[in-house]
Design a protein around this motif. Structure first.
Motif, PDB file in Angstrom:
ATOM      1  N   ASP A  46      20.604 -87.016 -11.331  1.00 36.60           N
ATOM      2  CA  ASP A  46      20.634 -87.229 -12.770  1.00 36.60           C
ATOM      3  C   ASP A  46      21.434 -88.493 -13.041  1.00 36.60           C
ATOM      4  O   ASP A  46      22.597 -88.445 -13.438  1.00 36.60           O
ATOM      5  CB  ASP A  46      21.259 -86.011 -13.465  1.00 36.60           C
ATOM      6  N   GLU A  47      20.806 -89.646 -12.807  1.00 36.46           N
ATOM      7  CA  GLU A  47      21.518 -90.915 -12.955  1.00 36.46           C
ATOM      8  C   GLU A  47      21.966 -91.159 -14.383  1.00 36.46           C
ATOM      9  O   GLU A  47      23.004 -91.777 -14.624  1.00 36.46           O
ATOM     10  CB  GLU A  47      20.662 -92.087 -12.462  1.00 36.46           C
ATOM     11  N   ALA A  48      21.198 -90.643 -15.368  1.00 37.65           N
ATOM     12  CA  ALA A  48      21.566 -90.844 -16.770  1.00 37.65           C
ATOM     13  C   ALA A  48      22.906 -90.187 -17.085  1.00 37.65           C
ATOM     14  O   ALA A  48      23.751 -90.768 -17.772  1.00 37.65           O
ATOM     15  CB  ALA A  48      20.470 -90.289 -17.676  1.00 37.65           C
ATOM     16  N   ALA A  49      23.122 -88.973 -16.565  1.00 33.67           N
ATOM     17  CA  ALA A  49      24.372 -88.259 -16.834  1.00 33.67           C
ATOM     18  C   ALA A  49      25.549 -88.963 -16.165  1.00 33.67           C
ATOM     19  O   ALA A  49      26.633 -89.078 -16.758  1.00 33.67           O
ATOM     20  CB  ALA A  49      24.263 -86.820 -16.336  1.00 33.67           C
ATOM     21  N   ILE A  50      25.358 -89.437 -14.943  1.00 32.85           N
ATOM     22  CA  ILE A  50      26.451 -90.097 -14.223  1.00 32.85           C
ATOM     23  C   ILE A  50      26.838 -91.393 -14.905  1.00 32.85           C
ATOM     24  O   ILE A  50      28.024 -91.667 -15.145  1.00 32.85           O
ATOM     25  CB  ILE A  50      26.046 -90.336 -12.762  1.00 32.85           C
ATOM     26  N   VAL A  51      25.862 -92.227 -15.233  1.00 33.20           N
ATOM     27  CA  VAL A  51      26.168 -93.504 -15.889  1.00 33.20           C
ATOM     28  C   VAL A  51      26.809 -93.254 -17.250  1.00 33.20           C
ATOM     29  O   VAL A  51      27.737 -93.966 -17.655  1.00 33.20           O
ATOM     30  CB  VAL A  51      24.895 -94.360 -16.022  1.00 33.20           C
ATOM     31  N   SER A  52      26.343 -92.225 -17.958  1.00 35.42           N
ATOM     32  CA  SER A  52      26.933 -91.892 -19.260  1.00 35.42           C
ATOM     33  C   SER A  52      28.409 -91.531 -19.117  1.00 35.42           C
ATOM     34  O   SER A  52      29.248 -91.963 -19.923  1.00 35.42           O
ATOM     35  CB  SER A  52      26.161 -90.741 -19.893  1.00 35.42           C
ATOM     36  N   ARG A  53      28.751 -90.747 -18.082  1.00 34.98           N
ATOM     37  CA  ARG A  53      30.157 -90.371 -17.891  1.00 34.98           C
ATOM     38  C   ARG A  53      31.006 -91.580 -17.521  1.00 34.98           C
ATOM     39  O   ARG A  53      32.154 -91.707 -17.959  1.00 34.98           O
ATOM     40  CB  ARG A  53      30.262 -89.288 -16.819  1.00 34.98           C
ATOM     41  N   LEU A  54      30.456 -92.480 -16.685  1.00 36.16           N
ATOM     42  CA  LEU A  54      31.184 -93.705 -16.358  1.00 36.16           C
ATOM     43  C   LEU A  54      31.475 -94.507 -17.624  1.00 36.16           C
ATOM     44  O   LEU A  54      32.561 -95.075 -17.781  1.00 36.16           O
ATOM     45  CB  LEU A  54      30.381 -94.555 -15.372  1.00 36.16           C
ATOM     46  N   LYS A  55      30.505 -94.544 -18.508  1.00 40.01           N
ATOM     47  CA  LYS A  55      30.645 -95.297 -19.753  1.00 40.01           C
ATOM     48  C   LYS A  55      31.679 -94.659 -20.667  1.00 40.01           C
ATOM     49  O   LYS A  55      32.543 -95.343 -21.235  1.00 40.01           O
ATOM     50  CB  LYS A  55      29.284 -95.373 -20.446  1.00 40.01           C
ATOM     51  N   ILE A  56      31.619 -93.342 -20.832  1.00 38.62           N
ATOM     52  CA  ILE A  56      32.563 -92.631 -21.700  1.00 38.62           C
ATOM     53  C   ILE A  56      33.985 -92.753 -21.183  1.00 38.62           C
ATOM     54  O   ILE A  56      34.934 -92.928 -21.957  1.00 38.62           O
ATOM     55  CB  ILE A  56      32.151 -91.141 -21.812  1.00 38.62           C
ATOM     56  N   ASN A  57      34.158 -92.685 -19.863  1.00 43.81           N
ATOM     57  CA  ASN A  57      35.488 -92.725 -19.266  1.00 43.81           C
ATOM     58  C   ASN A  57      36.023 -94.135 -19.067  1.00 43.81           C
ATOM     59  O   ASN A  57      37.091 -94.320 -18.485  1.00 43.81           O
ATOM     60  CB  ASN A  57      35.470 -91.987 -17.924  1.00 43.81           C
ATOM     61  N   LEU A  58      35.273 -95.137 -19.545  1.00 39.26           N
ATOM     62  CA  LEU A  58      35.713 -96.539 -19.498  1.00 39.26           C
ATOM     63  C   LEU A  58      36.012 -96.984 -18.054  1.00 39.26           C
ATOM     64  O   LEU A  58      36.972 -97.706 -17.802  1.00 39.26           O
ATOM     65  CB  LEU A  58      36.941 -96.756 -20.385  1.00 39.26           C
ATOM     66  N   VAL A  59      35.179 -96.551 -17.132  1.00 37.32           N
ATOM     67  CA  VAL A  59      35.332 -96.983 -15.745  1.00 37.32           C
ATOM     68  C   VAL A  59      34.961 -98.454 -15.652  1.00 37.32           C
ATOM     69  O   VAL A  59      33.910 -98.879 -16.146  1.00 37.32           O
ATOM     70  CB  VAL A  59      34.437 -96.137 -14.811  1.00 37.32           C
ATOM     71  N   LYS A  60      35.816 -99.261 -15.027  1.00 43.17           N
ATOM     72  CA  LYS A  60      35.616-100.704 -14.961  1.00 43.17           C
ATOM     73  C   LYS A  60      35.116-101.184 -13.605  1.00 43.17           C
ATOM     74  O   LYS A  60      34.420-102.192 -13.518  1.00 43.17           O
ATOM     75  CB  LYS A  60      36.931-101.421 -15.298  1.00 43.17           C
ATOM     76  N   VAL A  61      35.524-100.497 -12.534  1.00 47.88           N
ATOM     77  CA  VAL A  61      35.143-100.906 -11.184  1.00 47.88           C
ATOM     78  C   VAL A  61      34.566 -99.693 -10.466  1.00 47.88           C
ATOM     79  O   VAL A  61      35.178 -98.626 -10.458  1.00 47.88           O
ATOM     80  CB  VAL A  61      36.348-101.456 -10.399  1.00 47.88           C
TER      81      VAL A  61
END
Length: 415
Positions: A46-61
């Motif tokens: 579920d790539e959409a869910a993973i990328v969404s969580r990275l975005k919400i959590n402000l992951v930079k690297v």
């Protein structure tokens, strides 16, 4: 990481390195790192869910340990959610993605909802780290005598042929040096030491030991750099490898097209640029950084990326959130900002003052004990509270007020 064994092993080593850094008092938010770690099953992804969580959590690297079949859908989703650009830097820990990996995966996965250009847009400027492959040098191979850049060109001539499956430079270059090493070891054993192939059987272990010692003491310049081996017990016969840092700066649509470009070489013994000098680093906002013409190791400090010479430029383009902020400050994702009152700044992050302590200042490195007659039973306080008449504080515990002992009194608040 995906579920392939090599990917899992890479992530395991990375997590061990994080814990080792923490043990050495390096400021590293272990909970944030592990909370944003994801294991991807290529068959149930579920790539959409993973990328969404990275975005919400402000992951930079993001450190990626994926094969291309999972990496391509991941970057497609990064594009679809608009996460690419200066707000995200990705690093590929497994360096053997071929130059034309995007085009190849689009052919194998035609249902991906992105064009090759869109996947490239999201993946562009990513770094990869791995073993050095095919030095582009006029020096000769110490064993075969072939000019190193000719070995590279001959390989590409073959791997780009119409009937070839494609180019895999990392494996091919190590295969070449491995076969050369094996031939040289047997040459020494047979001709220099006077042995015979008749000595090799399943019962005689002497040839195995003798060949092992020959290999362990070999040192030669190959197409993958200087080939040598450790002698320490814990690393017995492990290769002293030369590693490369590369960037994806081109969209390779066919076999032989170049997608990855070298940035610098690295060895454990010599540091950076001992084999391949620094090249310009390209950033997603159009700026660039050149670390300098020097080599080796360089110490760094907050706001001061390591410089490898007076000819370095663009060091100010290194994103500030990649650099540990000074004590009393933390990163907001764009720059370092002072820690707010009620906190103290240490190791590039702000931490709430504990109970019994306070801090009313912005950008402070310290929290302070509550004064005599005052207490604080909450964390993150900007000031302390006064004990009421009849109560006092104990310096051993400033989180509460205690009633005066029998036979004693205290008539005023905050005394």
């Amino acid at each position: 990481s995906d579920t392939k064994s090599l990917s899992i092993g890479t992530v395991t080593e990375f997590k061990a390195a994080v814990r080792k850094s923490i043990a050495a008092n390096y400021s590293f938010d272990e909970s944030f790192v592990f909370a944003n770690s994801y294991m991807i099953d290529g068959k149930n992804f579920d790539e959409a869910a993973i990328v969404s969580r990275l975005k919400i959590n402000l992951v930079k690297v993001v450190l990626i340990a994926l094969y291309e079949d999972v990496g391509a859908p991941f970057y497609c989703e990064v594009y679809r959610q608009g996460l690419y650009g200066k707000g995200l830097q990705t690093i590929l820990a497994l360096s053997w993605w071929g130059d034309s990996w995007i085009a190849e995966q689009k052919l194998e996965q035609p249902d991906m909802l992105c064009t090759v250009e869109e996947i490239y847009q999201a993946a562009k400027y990513m770094f990869s780290m791995g073993q050095t492959a095919f030095l582009d040098s006029s020096e000769r191979h110490d064993i075969t005598g072939v000019i190193l850049k000719d070995i590279k060109s001959k390989y590409f001539e073959g791997c780009t042929a119409a009937d070839a499956e494609g180019c895999h430079t990392d494996f091919a270059s190590y295969d070449y040096d491995g076969l050369a090493l094996l031939a040289k070891a047997f040459h020494v054993w047979l001709y220099d030491q006077g042995h015979s192939l008749d000595e090799i059987d399943y019962n005689n272990t002497s040839p195995q030991i003798e060949l092992y010692e020959i290999v362990k003491n070999m040192s030669f310049l190959g197409c993958t750099g200087q080939v040598e081996f450790f002698s320490e017990t814990i690393l017995d016969c492990e290769r002293k490898g030369t590693f490369s840092v590369r960037q994806l700066l081109g969209l390779a649509l066919a076999k032989g097209d170049q997608g990855w470009y070298g940035v610098v070489s690295f060895t454990n013994n010599g540091g950076f640029a001992g084999i391949v000098p620094w090249e310009k680093i390209e950033w997603q906002d159009g700026s660039s950084t050149y670390m300098g013409s020097g080599k080796g190791w360089r110490d760094t400090a907050p706001f001061a990326p390591a410089s490898y010479g007076s000819d370095a430029y663009g060091l100010e383009n290194v994103p500030i959130d990649w650099i540990q902020c000074a004590d009393g400050e933390e990163s907001n994702g764009e720059t370092c900002v002072p820690c707010p009152p009620g906190t103290r700044g240490e190791g590039g992050s702000c931490k709430a003052c504990g109970s019994g302590k306070y801090n009313s200042l912005e950008g402070s490195r310290f929290c302070f004990d509550c004064p005599k007659g005052q207490y604080q039973n909450e964390t993150g306080a900007q000031e302390c509270r006064k004990c009421t008449a009849g109560f006092v504080t104990n310096q051993a515990d400033l989180s509460t007020c205690r009633a005066c002992p029998a036979g004693q009194f205290q008539p005023r608040d905050g005394e």
